[in-house]
Write a protein that holds these residues in place. Structure first.
Motif, PDB file in Angstrom:
ATOM      1  N   LEU A  41       0.637  -1.047  -0.033  1.00  0.00           N
ATOM      2  CA  LEU A  41      -0.052   0.044  -0.005  1.00  0.00           C
ATOM      3  C   LEU A  41       1.008   1.100   0.039  1.00  0.00           C
ATOM      4  N   VAL A  42       2.064   1.134   0.687  1.00  0.00           N
ATOM      5  CA  VAL A  42       2.844   2.527   0.924  1.00  0.00           C
ATOM      6  C   VAL A  42       3.590   2.437  -0.402  1.00  0.00           C
ATOM      7  N   ARG A  43       4.202   1.485  -0.753  1.00  0.00           N
ATOM      8  CA  ARG A  43       4.885   1.500  -2.007  1.00  0.00           C
ATOM      9  C   ARG A  43       4.126   1.805  -3.184  1.00  0.00           C
ATOM     10  N   ASP A  44       2.977   1.509  -3.382  1.00  0.00           N
ATOM     11  CA  ASP A  44       2.114   2.050  -4.320  1.00  0.00           C
ATOM     12  C   ASP A  44       1.687   3.512  -4.283  1.00  0.00           C
ATOM     13  N   SER A  45       1.518   4.038  -3.149  1.00  0.00           N
ATOM     14  CA  SER A  45       1.581   5.403  -2.822  1.00  0.00           C
ATOM     15  C   SER A  45       2.351   6.259  -3.428  1.00  0.00           C
ATOM     16  N   TRP A  46       3.776   5.771  -2.748  1.00  0.00           N
ATOM     17  CA  TRP A  46       4.868   6.350  -3.213  1.00  0.00           C
ATOM     18  C   TRP A  46       5.116   6.406  -4.927  1.00  0.00           C
ATOM     19  N   ARG A  47       4.665   5.197  -5.502  1.00  0.00           N
ATOM     20  CA  ARG A  47       4.738   5.273  -6.976  1.00  0.00           C
ATOM     21  C   ARG A  47       3.688   6.432  -7.919  1.00  0.00           C
ATOM     22  N   ARG A  48       2.702   6.447  -7.084  1.00  0.00           N
ATOM     23  CA  ARG A  48       1.612   7.152  -7.522  1.00  0.00           C
ATOM     24  C   ARG A  48       2.155   8.724  -7.495  1.00  0.00           C
ATOM     25  N   SER A  49       2.432   9.043  -6.321  1.00  0.00           N
ATOM     26  CA  SER A  49       3.144  10.275  -6.065  1.00  0.00           C
ATOM     27  C   SER A  49       4.064  10.561  -6.924  1.00  0.00           C
ATOM     28  N   LEU A  50       5.217   9.718  -7.156  1.00  0.00           N
ATOM     29  CA  LEU A  50       6.226  10.080  -8.301  1.00  0.00           C
ATOM     30  C   LEU A  50       5.578  10.159  -9.528  1.00  0.00           C
ATOM     31  N   ALA A  51       4.607   9.804 -10.159  1.00  0.00           N
ATOM     32  CA  ALA A  51       4.121   9.662 -11.397  1.00  0.00           C
ATOM     33  C   ALA A  51       3.347  11.083 -11.506  1.00  0.00           C
ATOM     34  N   SER A  52       2.903  11.440 -10.324  1.00  0.00           N
ATOM     35  CA  SER A  52       2.395  12.757 -10.308  1.00  0.00           C
ATOM     36  C   SER A  52       3.085  14.127 -10.090  1.00  0.00           C
ATOM     37  N   ALA A  53       4.323  13.640  -9.991  1.00  0.00           N
ATOM     38  CA  ALA A  53       5.332  14.739  -9.702  1.00  0.00           C
ATOM     39  C   ALA A  53       5.106  15.407  -8.241  1.00  0.00           C
ATOM     40  N   VAL A  54       4.466  14.576  -7.308  1.00  0.00           N
ATOM     41  CA  VAL A  54       4.304  15.203  -5.837  1.00  0.00           C
ATOM     42  C   VAL A  54       5.332  14.462  -5.135  1.00  0.00           C
ATOM     43  N   GLY A  55       6.158  15.150  -4.390  1.00  0.00           N
ATOM     44  CA  GLY A  55       7.272  14.743  -3.361  1.00  0.00           C
ATOM     45  C   GLY A  55       7.305  15.624  -2.553  1.00  0.00           C
ATOM     46  N   VAL A  56       8.206  15.234  -1.515  1.00  0.00           N
ATOM     47  CA  VAL A  56       8.709  15.957  -0.084  1.00  0.00           C
ATOM     48  C   VAL A  56       9.032  17.588  -0.768  1.00  0.00           C
ATOM     49  N   GLU A  57       9.323  17.838  -1.947  1.00  0.00           N
ATOM     50  CA  GLU A  57       9.706  18.986  -2.304  1.00  0.00           C
ATOM     51  C   GLU A  57       8.528  19.941  -2.472  1.00  0.00           C
ATOM     52  N   GLY A  58       7.424  19.430  -2.637  1.00  0.00           N
ATOM     53  CA  GLY A  58       6.132  20.245  -2.776  1.00  0.00           C
ATOM     54  C   GLY A  58       5.263  19.695  -3.667  1.00  0.00           C
ATOM     55  N   LEU A  59       4.262  20.372  -3.957  1.00  0.00           N
ATOM     56  CA  LEU A  59       3.419  19.872  -5.152  1.00  0.00           C
ATOM     57  C   LEU A  59       3.568  20.634  -6.572  1.00  0.00           C
ATOM     58  N   PRO A  60       2.980  19.748  -7.320  1.00  0.00           N
ATOM     59  CA  PRO A  60       3.321  20.197  -8.863  1.00  0.00           C
ATOM     60  C   PRO A  60       2.841  21.491  -9.217  1.00  0.00           C
ATOM     61  N   ALA A  61       3.482  22.594  -9.923  1.00  0.00           N
ATOM     62  CA  ALA A  61       2.979  23.863 -10.192  1.00  0.00           C
ATOM     63  C   ALA A  61       1.892  23.882 -10.949  1.00  0.00           C
ATOM     64  N   PHE A  62       0.691  24.656 -10.536  1.00  0.00           N
ATOM     65  CA  PHE A  62      -0.455  25.120 -10.975  1.00  0.00           C
ATOM     66  C   PHE A  62      -0.286  26.543 -11.670  1.00  0.00           C
ATOM     67  N   GLU A  63      -0.679  26.704 -12.765  1.00  0.00           N
ATOM     68  CA  GLU A  63      -0.650  28.244 -13.261  1.00  0.00           C
ATOM     69  C   GLU A  63      -2.294  28.580 -13.128  1.00  0.00           C
ATOM     70  N   LEU A  64      -2.488  29.045 -12.064  1.00  0.00           N
ATOM     71  CA  LEU A  64      -3.781  29.569 -11.753  1.00  0.00           C
ATOM     72  C   LEU A  64      -3.620  31.403 -11.241  1.00  0.00           C
ATOM     73  N   GLY A  65      -4.232  32.062 -12.134  1.00  0.00           N
ATOM     74  CA  GLY A  65      -4.181  33.511 -11.562  1.00  0.00           C
ATOM     75  C   GLY A  65      -5.327  33.465 -10.381  1.00  0.00           C
ATOM     76  N   ALA A  66      -5.013  34.578  -9.765  1.00  0.00           N
ATOM     77  CA  ALA A  66      -6.102  34.803  -8.641  1.00  0.00           C
ATOM     78  C   ALA A  66      -7.525  34.866  -9.043  1.00  0.00           C
ATOM     79  N   THR A  67      -7.956  34.985 -10.249  1.00  0.00           N
ATOM     80  CA  THR A  67      -9.342  34.952 -10.538  1.00  0.00           C
ATOM     81  C   THR A  67      -9.728  33.342 -10.677  1.00  0.00           C
ATOM     82  N   GLU A  68      -8.936  32.690 -11.358  1.00  0.00           N
ATOM     83  CA  GLU A  68      -9.180  31.258 -11.450  1.00  0.00           C
ATOM     84  C   GLU A  68      -9.084  30.619 -10.371  1.00  0.00           C
ATOM     85  N   LEU A  69      -8.226  30.721  -9.474  1.00  0.00           N
ATOM     86  CA  LEU A  69      -7.965  30.204  -8.086  1.00  0.00           C
ATOM     87  C   LEU A  69      -9.299  30.291  -7.426  1.00  0.00           C
ATOM     88  N   GLU A  70      -9.857  31.612  -7.351  1.00  0.00           N
ATOM     89  CA  GLU A  70     -11.000  31.918  -6.614  1.00  0.00           C
ATOM     90  C   GLU A  70     -12.113  31.070  -7.114  1.00  0.00           C
TER      91      GLU A  70
END
Length: 90
Positions: A41-70
């Motif tokens: 279960l943990v290994r699979d979670s780590w693999r999914r995170s790596l595939a999604s570019a999510v790691g201890v360094e932070g979340l993947p960058a999203f390009e949302l302006g203030a209006t889009e974010l709101e």
């Protein structure tokens, strides 16, 4: 009473073993004994995170302006309870 993630690893050593397993995953050493000792279960979670570019360094960058974010936040399924969550967390 000892609560270790593995009966053959002391609670004090568990964080180091888990860190080593994660390092081996990052290095592509799928057959490493440390990595194989981690629950699937943990290994699979780590693999999914790596595939999604999510790691201890932070979340993947999203390009949302203030209006889009709101707009995103207003449309999110949790939008109706977010104020209560904020209050409970504080």
């Amino acid at each position: 009473m000892s609560f270790s993630w593995r009966p053959d690893v002391s609670p004090e050593a568990s964080p180091q073993v888990i860190a080593r397993a994660y390092d081996e995953l990052l290095a592509g050493n799928e057959a490493d004994r440390h990595l194989q000792a981690v629950r699937p279960l943990v290994r699979d979670s780590w693999r999914r995170s790596l595939a999604s570019a999510v790691g201890v360094e932070g979340l993947p960058a999203f390009e949302l302006g203030a209006t889009e974010l709101e707009a995103y936040r207003r449309a999110h399924p949790l939008a109706t309870v977010m104020e209560m969550v904020r209050v409970l967390l504080l």
